[in-house]
Write a protein that holds these residues in place. Structure first.
Motif, short mmCIF file in Angstrom:
data_model
loop_
_atom_site.label_atom_id
_atom_site.label_comp_id
_atom_site.label_asym_id
_atom_site.label_seq_id
_atom_site.Cartn_x
_atom_site.Cartn_y
_atom_site.Cartn_z
N GLY A 59 -41.17 -81.25 151.46
CA GLY A 59 -41.82 -81.15 150.17
C GLY A 59 -41.70 -82.45 149.41
O GLY A 59 -40.88 -83.31 149.74
N VAL A 60 -42.52 -82.62 148.39
CA VAL A 60 -42.41 -83.78 147.51
C VAL A 60 -42.44 -83.25 146.07
O VAL A 60 -43.16 -82.30 145.77
N LYS A 61 -41.61 -83.83 145.22
CA LYS A 61 -41.60 -83.38 143.83
C LYS A 61 -42.94 -83.71 143.19
O LYS A 61 -43.38 -84.87 143.25
N PRO A 62 -43.62 -82.72 142.61
CA PRO A 62 -44.96 -82.96 142.05
C PRO A 62 -45.01 -84.18 141.12
O PRO A 62 -45.95 -84.96 141.17
N GLU A 63 -43.96 -84.38 140.32
CA GLU A 63 -43.96 -85.50 139.38
C GLU A 63 -43.76 -86.85 140.08
O GLU A 63 -43.94 -87.91 139.46
N ALA A 64 -43.41 -86.83 141.37
CA ALA A 64 -43.16 -88.09 142.10
C ALA A 64 -44.29 -88.45 143.06
O ALA A 64 -44.24 -89.48 143.74
N ILE A 65 -45.33 -87.63 143.13
CA ILE A 65 -46.40 -87.85 144.11
C ILE A 65 -47.07 -89.22 143.95
O ILE A 65 -47.23 -89.96 144.91
N ALA A 66 -47.41 -89.57 142.73
CA ALA A 66 -48.07 -90.87 142.49
C ALA A 66 -47.18 -92.03 142.93
O ALA A 66 -47.64 -92.97 143.59
N SER A 83 -48.17 -90.97 161.28
CA SER A 83 -48.93 -90.74 160.05
C SER A 83 -48.19 -89.76 159.15
O SER A 83 -47.47 -88.90 159.63
N ILE A 84 -48.38 -89.90 157.86
CA ILE A 84 -47.90 -88.92 156.90
C ILE A 84 -49.10 -88.44 156.09
O ILE A 84 -49.88 -89.26 155.59
N TYR A 85 -49.26 -87.13 156.02
CA TYR A 85 -50.37 -86.53 155.26
C TYR A 85 -49.83 -85.74 154.07
O TYR A 85 -48.74 -85.17 154.15
N LEU A 86 -50.61 -85.72 153.01
CA LEU A 86 -50.22 -85.03 151.78
C LEU A 86 -51.24 -83.94 151.42
O LEU A 86 -52.44 -84.17 151.47
N LYS A 87 -50.73 -82.75 151.08
CA LYS A 87 -51.58 -81.71 150.48
C LYS A 87 -50.73 -80.97 149.46
O LYS A 87 -49.67 -80.44 149.80
N ASP A 88 -51.19 -80.95 148.22
CA ASP A 88 -50.42 -80.35 147.13
C ASP A 88 -49.04 -81.02 147.08
O ASP A 88 -48.97 -82.22 146.91
N ASP A 89 -47.99 -80.25 147.27
CA ASP A 89 -46.65 -80.86 147.21
C ASP A 89 -45.96 -80.87 148.57
O ASP A 89 -44.74 -80.84 148.67
N ARG A 114 -54.24 -67.83 156.51
CA ARG A 114 -54.22 -67.61 155.06
C ARG A 114 -54.52 -68.95 154.42
O ARG A 114 -53.62 -69.74 154.14
N PRO A 115 -55.82 -69.25 154.20
CA PRO A 115 -56.17 -70.59 153.71
C PRO A 115 -55.56 -70.90 152.35
O PRO A 115 -55.34 -69.99 151.55
N LEU A 116 -55.28 -72.16 152.10
CA LEU A 116 -54.69 -72.57 150.82
C LEU A 116 -55.69 -72.39 149.68
O LEU A 116 -56.87 -72.71 149.83
N ARG A 117 -55.19 -71.90 148.56
CA ARG A 117 -56.06 -71.75 147.39
C ARG A 117 -56.59 -73.10 146.93
O ARG A 117 -57.65 -73.21 146.34
N SER A 118 -55.84 -74.15 147.18
CA SER A 118 -56.21 -75.49 146.72
C SER A 118 -57.18 -76.20 147.65
O SER A 118 -57.50 -77.36 147.43
N ARG A 119 -57.66 -75.52 148.69
CA ARG A 119 -58.60 -76.19 149.62
C ARG A 119 -59.91 -76.52 148.90
O ARG A 119 -60.25 -75.86 147.91
N ALA A 120 -60.62 -77.52 149.43
CA ALA A 120 -61.90 -77.92 148.83
C ALA A 120 -62.96 -76.87 149.15
O ALA A 120 -62.81 -76.08 150.09
N GLU A 155 -54.64 -85.71 152.59
CA GLU A 155 -54.79 -87.14 152.34
C GLU A 155 -53.79 -87.91 153.20
O GLU A 155 -52.61 -87.59 153.22
N GLU A 156 -54.27 -88.94 153.91
CA GLU A 156 -53.34 -89.77 154.69
C GLU A 156 -52.68 -90.75 153.73
O GLU A 156 -53.34 -91.57 153.11
N VAL A 157 -51.36 -90.66 153.59
CA VAL A 157 -50.66 -91.56 152.66
C VAL A 157 -49.93 -92.69 153.40
O VAL A 157 -49.44 -93.61 152.78
N PHE A 158 -49.89 -92.59 154.72
CA PHE A 158 -49.21 -93.62 155.51
C PHE A 158 -49.70 -93.55 156.94
O PHE A 158 -49.93 -92.47 157.47
N HIS A 159 -49.86 -94.73 157.56
CA HIS A 159 -50.12 -94.76 159.01
C HIS A 159 -49.56 -96.02 159.63
O HIS A 159 -49.69 -97.11 159.07
N LEU A 160 -48.99 -95.86 160.79
CA LEU A 160 -48.51 -96.97 161.61
C LEU A 160 -49.02 -96.76 163.02
O LEU A 160 -48.82 -95.69 163.58
#
Lengths: 137, 137
Positions: free
Chosen positions: A39-46, A72-78, B116-122, B131-136
């Motif tokens: 998980g990631v703290k919502p306030e720390a995502i940016a 790779s690291i992917y993010l969705k919500d927290d 059980r799809p995420l409520r936050s899905r597009a 979102e990809e936040v990192f790749h090596l």
């Protein structure tokens, strides 16, 4: 014996045996895939995203030296999902090498407080390992 | 024009331009990585895993025909994380091809009720894109 130990930490005990030399050699040099989640703290995502563009070059170099490719690291919500391919022959030793690196430790000291590890993670884990339920090459 | 459209759905609009032909050609033929996540009903986890070992051959063949390689699904608790690499030139067209395949539809009819799809899905998504936040490499 080295090969048997190698397989022991990449396969469940019930799935491996030292009786087939061919199987062992084949498996010992195969690339292994690892999925992990935290998980990631919502306030720390940016801030977390800002740090990862770009990651410190010394940290990237250490990851490469630990035989990791296509990470790779992917993010969705927290939630953060990590996916990596390990191309070495001793994952635990390489992870120990990474953990002993001062620059990597410095990086983890910044990342750690932003993360929120899963309660269901295994003992000794930070990012929780995930089970691979499907793979297609 | 075809190449511009190709890039439009793989990059944010703010990140691409048609003014640099070199850049467009380079990007148009690069492999794209996609991470996606969905929940799974806790009571369906065992059945979901059973279905994925092995997946129907016709479904695997359709995935390959849609230019997807190195596709994995990972499980932790009640979350499924999908990671794939797309090697084609028109992701949306390939996804439409997959969605139109009768055997794939039959497979999805079995998988869908377990997920059980995420409520936050597009809008229009089932597995939520990440979102990809990192790749090596």
């Amino acid at each position: 014996m080295i090969r048997c130990r190698l397989i022991a930490h990449t396969r469940k005990a019930s799935e491996w045996t030292c009786s087939s030399a061919t199987w062992i050699v084949k498996e010992a040099f195969a690339m292994q895939r690892y999925g992990s989640v935290i998980g990631v703290k919502p306030e720390a995502i940016a801030e977390y995203k800002k740090h990862h563009a770009p990651v410190w070059p010394e940290v990237l170099e250490m990851i490469r030296r630990c035989n990791i490719r296509n990470y790779s690291i992917y993010l969705k919500d927290d939630l953060l999902f990590g996916y990596l391919e390990y191309h070495g022959t001793d994952f635990q030793a390489d992870m120990a090498k990474m953990a002993a690196d001062p620059k990597t430790q410095e990086w983890w000291k910044i990342m750690g407080p932003m993360q929120r590890p899963l309660r269901s993670r295994a003992e000794g884990e930070w990012w929780a390992s995930m089970e691979e339920v499907f793979h297609l090459d």
